[in-house]
Design a protein around this motif. Structure first.
Motif, PDB file in Angstrom:
ATOM      1  N   VAL A 417      63.555  13.553  28.989  1.00 55.59           N
ATOM      2  CA  VAL A 417      62.157  13.176  28.777  1.00 55.59           C
ATOM      3  C   VAL A 417      61.282  14.424  28.687  1.00 55.59           C
ATOM      4  CG1 VAL A 417      60.178  11.985  29.784  1.00 55.59           C
ATOM      5  CG2 VAL A 417      62.439  10.925  29.871  1.00 55.59           C
ATOM      6  N   ASN A 421      58.859  16.014  25.688  1.00 54.33           N
ATOM      7  CA  ASN A 421      57.432  15.937  26.009  1.00 54.33           C
ATOM      8  C   ASN A 421      56.871  17.314  26.362  1.00 54.33           C
ATOM      9  OD1 ASN A 421      55.107  14.218  26.322  1.00 54.33           O
ATOM     10  ND2 ASN A 421      55.287  14.464  28.546  1.00 54.33           N
ATOM     11  N   TYR A 425      57.156  15.931  32.598  1.00 53.61           N
ATOM     12  CA  TYR A 425      57.648  14.573  32.860  1.00 53.61           C
ATOM     13  C   TYR A 425      56.559  13.774  33.568  1.00 53.61           C
ATOM     14  CZ  TYR A 425      60.142  10.598  34.798  1.00 53.61           C
ATOM     15  OH  TYR A 425      60.526   9.322  35.106  1.00 53.61           O
ATOM     16  N   ASP A 428      54.480   7.696  31.920  1.00 56.13           N
ATOM     17  CA  ASP A 428      54.135   7.290  30.551  1.00 56.13           C
ATOM     18  C   ASP A 428      55.111   7.890  29.541  1.00 56.13           C
ATOM     19  OD1 ASP A 428      52.023   5.822  31.480  1.00 56.13           O
ATOM     20  OD2 ASP A 428      50.548   7.423  31.182  1.00 56.13           O
ATOM     21  N   ALA A 429      55.448   9.155  29.728  1.00 55.87           N
ATOM     22  CA  ALA A 429      56.394   9.799  28.817  1.00 55.87           C
ATOM     23  C   ALA A 429      57.771   9.154  28.916  1.00 55.87           C
ATOM     24  CB  ALA A 429      56.482  11.289  29.129  1.00 55.87           C
ATOM     25  N   HIS A 430      58.141   8.760  30.135  1.00 55.09           N
ATOM     26  CA  HIS A 430      59.440   8.099  30.332  1.00 55.09           C
ATOM     27  C   HIS A 430      59.480   6.768  29.578  1.00 55.09           C
ATOM     28  CE1 HIS A 430      62.923   7.257  33.330  1.00 55.09           C
ATOM     29  NE2 HIS A 430      63.084   6.529  32.245  1.00 55.09           N
ATOM     30  N   ARG A 432      57.702   5.886  27.020  1.00 56.33           N
ATOM     31  CA  ARG A 432      57.723   6.117  25.574  1.00 56.33           C
ATOM     32  C   ARG A 432      59.117   6.528  25.113  1.00 56.33           C
ATOM     33  NH1 ARG A 432      52.883   8.932  26.659  1.00 56.33           N
ATOM     34  NH2 ARG A 432      54.002  10.915  26.418  1.00 56.33           N
ATOM     35  N   HIS A 433      59.783   7.322  25.938  1.00 60.24           N
ATOM     36  CA  HIS A 433      61.127   7.799  25.583  1.00 60.24           C
ATOM     37  C   HIS A 433      62.150   6.669  25.620  1.00 60.24           C
ATOM     38  CE1 HIS A 433      64.407  10.729  25.303  1.00 60.24           C
ATOM     39  NE2 HIS A 433      65.016  10.066  26.274  1.00 60.24           N
ATOM     40  N   GLN A 466      51.462  14.954  36.821  1.00 64.60           N
ATOM     41  CA  GLN A 466      52.584  15.259  35.943  1.00 64.60           C
ATOM     42  C   GLN A 466      53.524  16.268  36.609  1.00 64.60           C
ATOM     43  OE1 GLN A 466      50.317  16.570  32.449  1.00 64.60           O
ATOM     44  NE2 GLN A 466      50.957  14.706  31.380  1.00 64.60           N
TER      45      GLN A 466
END
Length: 660
Positions: A417, A421, A425, A428-430, A432-433, A466
Motif C-alpha cells: 500500500v 501511495n 500508509y 483510506d489508501a488501504h 483504495r488499494h 498517516q
C-alpha cells in the motif's frame, strides 16, 4: 565624577591587555572546568567524552571503582544489579506490576507472602509509594545479594544502612521501598528507588556509582557485620574454582593479565598463586579453551569468557531441572533431560505436563518452565518475560512452540500500500488499494504499525494519522521481530488446566477427547508422560463406553454421534447451575443465536476451555472467552459468533472499538 559615589558606564569595544584580547569570563570558566576534570586545558587533547561521570556520586564512584582486584580479595563478596526503568507510556503500569510481583507468595523464609519495608517502617504501603511516584520520569531498581546472606537472620538492617550510606554519597534523601527474598539459594533484597531527589528534581546517578560503588559500599557493610574473609577461606574458595565449568575469579585474573595475543604466564607471585593458575590453565587446556605455547606459557581462547559463561548457565539449568523433577516426585526412570532450544534448526512443538515454573533471572524478569513432555523427555524451557504467560497451575497440560522472527502477511500488505501511495500508509489508501477489504481489517494493520512504533520498530506516525513507511520496511520488521525474541522466544498455549488424572472421568470435552478425534494427534513415546497419556487414553475410552458415549469395535473405541456435544452440554449446564446460585440470575443458553451482548464480568475455567460470563438484565450466558476481553471486565460488550470465534465490540454504542 563629582565624588567617589558617582559612576557613569561607557559602552565600547573590549580593551586589549598586553597585546592580546582579554579572555571572556565564560572561556575562563570552561578552561577551569576542563582543568579540574582531566588536568588538560580547554582545547587540549583529552579522552573522549562518555558521560560516565555525570550525575550524583561521580566522585565517590570514581574513587571506589579505582580499587583493584587485590583490594577486594579479602572483602566479602556482594552482587548488586542495578537498572534504570523509564515510566513513560506503559512503564507506570509495568512498575506497579513489578511491585505486586515482588510481594508474591513464597518469598519469605516461611514461604509466606513478602512485605515491603522502608527506611523507618517494616510495613511500607506499596500503593502510597506508587502514588508518590506519579509523574516521575524514571525509577531505579537494585538487587543486593550478599554471598554470605544466609548468615543474616534479617536483611532489613543491612539494607537500611546501605541506603543511608547511598544517601550520604549522593547528597540527597531518597524515597525507597525494599523487600527481602529467601526463595532462592542466595537470600537477596529488591530495592526500588524513586527517580527524584529530596527537592523533587530528576535524580541522575553517575554510572560508575551505579555499576561499582554501591557494590563496594555493600561489601564494606557486610565486612563490618561478619568480618573480612580469612586467608584460609580465600584459599579454599580459589581451590574450589580450579575445576569449575564456569567463569571464575581465576579466569578473570588471567584475562586481565593476558598479553595482546592472549598469552598468559602460569607463574605467580607466590607458590599458592602459581599452583592455582597452573591448575586452572591445565583445566582450560583439557576443555580446549587454552593451549600450551611454552613451559609456563599458555594462549587463551578468544571466546573464553563467553564460552565459560554459557557453560555455567547450562550447569545451573541442569541443576534447576533436576531439582524441579525431584520436588515434583516425577519418575525419571528412562526419561531423558533436555534444554529446549527454540532457535535450533528443526525445533518442534512441545506438548506436556507443567512440572514447575520459576525465575531464571529476577533482575531481567526471565522465567522458565519445566515440562514433562509426551516425547518421554523432561524439558527446561526459557519463556522470556513473565508477563507472556498467565498463572498456570502445576499439572496443567501445555503446548510450546518456537516463535520465529518472520514477516507477516499484514506487513507485506502495508509495504504494498505504501509503495502505491508514495511511501505513506493509512486506512483510506488501504481501502483504495484493496476494495474488498473492510475498515476493521485495515485497523488490524494500523495496530500492527502502532506496536512497531512503540517497540522502536522504525515506523513514524504523522500528526494527521498517516504512517511514513520506509523502502526497507520489511527488513525493519524482521529486525524488530528478532529483538522481541529475547522477551518472548516461545509461545505457550494452555491445552488443559485440569491435570491428566482428572480428565479420565470428566463430564466434559477434554484434551484427551480432542486428541482422540484429531487428524494429527501428538505422537506418544512409551516413557515418562507419554506412557501416562497412553494409559489415560485407554481409561478414558472405557469410561466413555460405560457412559454409552462410545462403542467398542475390536481394539478400537469410537465416539457415538453427538457424544462430544453431549459432554460439552453436561459441563456447561453444571457450571451454569453453580453460577446461577452464586450470582442470583438464571442461565440463558446462547443456542444458535450468533449475537450476544451484555456486561462482561469475568472468565470461567472449565475442562473444555475458558468461557466468558456475560451478564444481562434478567439473566446471564456463557460464551467462548477471548484474551481481548480481559481488560474490559465490567464493561458493556457485544459480539457476533463467526465460525469458532467471536468478533467483539466494546461499549453500547455502534462507535465502540471492535476487537476480534
Amino acid at each position: 565624577m563629582a565624588d567617589d559615589t558617582e559612576f557613569e558606564p561607557r559602552l565600547g569595544r573590549q580593551r586589549v591587555q598586553g597585546g592580546k584580547p582579554a579572555r571572556r569570563y565564560l572561556s575562563r570558566v570552561l578552561a577551569a572546568a576542563a582543568l579540574a576534570r582531566s588536568g588538560a586545558p580547554a582545547g587540549g587533547r583529552s579522552a573522549g567524552f562518555s558521560g560516565s561521570r555525570i550525575g550524583r556520586g561521580a566522585g565517590v564512584g570514581r574513587v571506589l571503582a579505582a580499587r583493584g582486584p587485590h583490594a577486594a580479595l579479602r572483602q566479602r563478596r556482594v552482587i548488586v544489579k542495578a537498572s534504570i526503568v523509564r515510566l513513560a507510556g506503559k512503564g507506570a503500569d509495568a512498575a506497579a506490576a513489578h511491585l505486586r510481583y515482588l510481594q508474591r507468595d513464597g518469598t519469605t523464609r516461611e514461604g509466606d507472602r513478602g512485605a515491603l519495608y522502608g527506611a523507618e517502617t517494616d510495613g511500607a504501603d506499596g500503593a502510597a509509594f506508587r502514588a508518590r511516584g506519579t509523574g516521575d520520569r524514571h525509577q531505579f531498581r537494585f538487587i543486593v545479594s550478599p554471598e554470605d546472606g544466609a548468615e543474616y537472620d534479617d536483611l532489613k538492617s543491612l539494607t537500611r544502612r546501605l541506603m543511608t550510606q547511598v544517601e550520604d554519597d549522593l547528597g540527597t534523601r531518597l524515597d525507597w521501598v525494599a523487600i527481602d527474598h529467601f526463595n532462592t539459594g542466595h537470600p537477596h533484597t529488591h530495592i526500588v528507588v524513586r527517580g527524584v531527589d529530596e527537592r523533587g528534581a530528576d535524580l541522575v546517578i553517575a554510572r560508575e556509582y551505579l555499576t561499582q560503588a554501591i557494590r563496594e559500599r555493600a561489601a564494606e557493610l557486610v565486612d563490618l557485620d561478619l568480618g573480612p574473609r580469612t586467608a584460609r577461606a580465600i584459599e579454599t574458595a580459589l581451590r574450589a574454582e580450579v575445576e569449575q565449568d564456569r567463569l571464575t575469579s581465576i579466569d578473570r585474573d588471567l584475562l586481565r593479565g593476558a598479553e595482546a595475543d592472549g598469552i598468559v604466564e602460569a607463574r605467580g607471585a607466590t607458590a599458592f598463586e602459581q599452583t592455582i593458575r597452573a591448575g586452572r590453565l591445565a583445566k582450560l587446556q583439557r576443555m580446549g579453551l587454552a593451549e600450551r605455547v611454552g613451559s609456563h606459557r599458555f594462549r587463551l581462547a578468544d571466546n573464553l569468557a563467553d564460552t565459560l559463561r554459557r557453560m555455567g548457565e547450562r550447569c545451573d539449568i541442569v541443576r534447576t531441572l533436576q531439582r524441579a523433577l525431584t520436588d515434583a516426585a516425577v519418575d525419571r526412570a528412562g526419561v531423558d533431560q533436555n534444554v529446549y532450544d527454540p532457535s535450533a534448526e528443526g525445533a518442534r512443538r512441545l506438548v506436556g505436563r507443567l512440572v514447575a515454573r520459576g525465575l531464571a533471572d529476577e533482575h531481567a524478569d526471565r522465567h522458565y518452565l519445566v515440562v514433562d513432555a509426551v516425547d518421554g523427555r523432561s524439558h527446561y524451557v526459557a519463556i522470556g518475560r513473565g508477563l507472556n504467560l498467565e498463572s498456570v497451575p502445576a499439572g496443567a497440560i501445555v503446548a510450546i512452540e518456537p516463535v520465529r522472527a518472520t514477516v507477516r502477511a499484514a506487513d507485506r500488505t502495508i509495504a504494498e500500500v505504501a509503495v502505491a501511495n508514495g511511501g505513506v500508509y493509512d486506512i483510506d489508501a488501504h481501502l483504495r488499494h484493496d476494495p474488498g477489504a473492510t475498515e476493521d481489517f485495515a485497523q488490524t494493520h494500523v495496530r500492527r504499525l502502532e506496536a512497531m512504533r512503540r517497540g522502536g520498530g522504525g515506523v513514524e506516525r504523522t500528526p494527521s494519522g498517516q504512517w511514513m513507511i520506509a523502502a526497507d520496511h520489511l527488513d525493519r520488521v524482521e529486525a524488530w521481530e528478532r529483538t522481541r525474541l529475547a522477551d518472548r522466544p516461545v509461545a505457550v498455549a494452555i491445552l488443559s488446566r485440569a491435570p491428566l488424572d482428572r480428565l479420565v472421568d470428566a463430564h466434559a470435552v477434554t484434551w484427551l477427547d480432542r486428541e482422540a478425534v484429531s487428524a494429527a494427534p501428538e505422537p506418544l513415546r512409551d516413557a515418562g508422560f507419554g506412557r501416562d497419556v497412553r494409559l489415560a487414553q485407554e481409561r478414558r475410552r472405557l469410561w466413555l463406553v460405560e457412559q454409552d458415549l462410545a462403542e467398542a469395535a475390536g481394539d478400537q473405541r469410537r465416539y457415538r454421534p453427538g457424544a462430544l456435544e453431549t459432554l460439552r452440554r453436561r459441563e456447561l449446564m453444571t457450571a451454569a447451575d453453580r453460577l446461577s446460585s452464586e450470582i442470583g440470575l438464571p442461565f440463558a443458553d446462547p443456542g444458535d443465536d450468533p449475537r450476544v451482548s451484555g456486561i462482561y464480568r469475568r472468565s470461567i475455567d472449565l475442562a473444555s476451555g475458558r468461557y466468558a460470563l456475560i451478564e444481562r438484565r434478567w439473566d446471564f450466558t456463557l460464551v467462548p472467552w477471548r484474551p481481548v476481553l480481559e481488560p474490559h471486565a465490567g464493561k458493556a460488550v457485544s459480539g457476533i459468533v463467526r465460525g469458532d470465534g467471536i468478533s467483539w465490540t466494546i461499549g453500547r454504542g455502534r462507535s465502540g472499538p471492535s476487537i476480534t
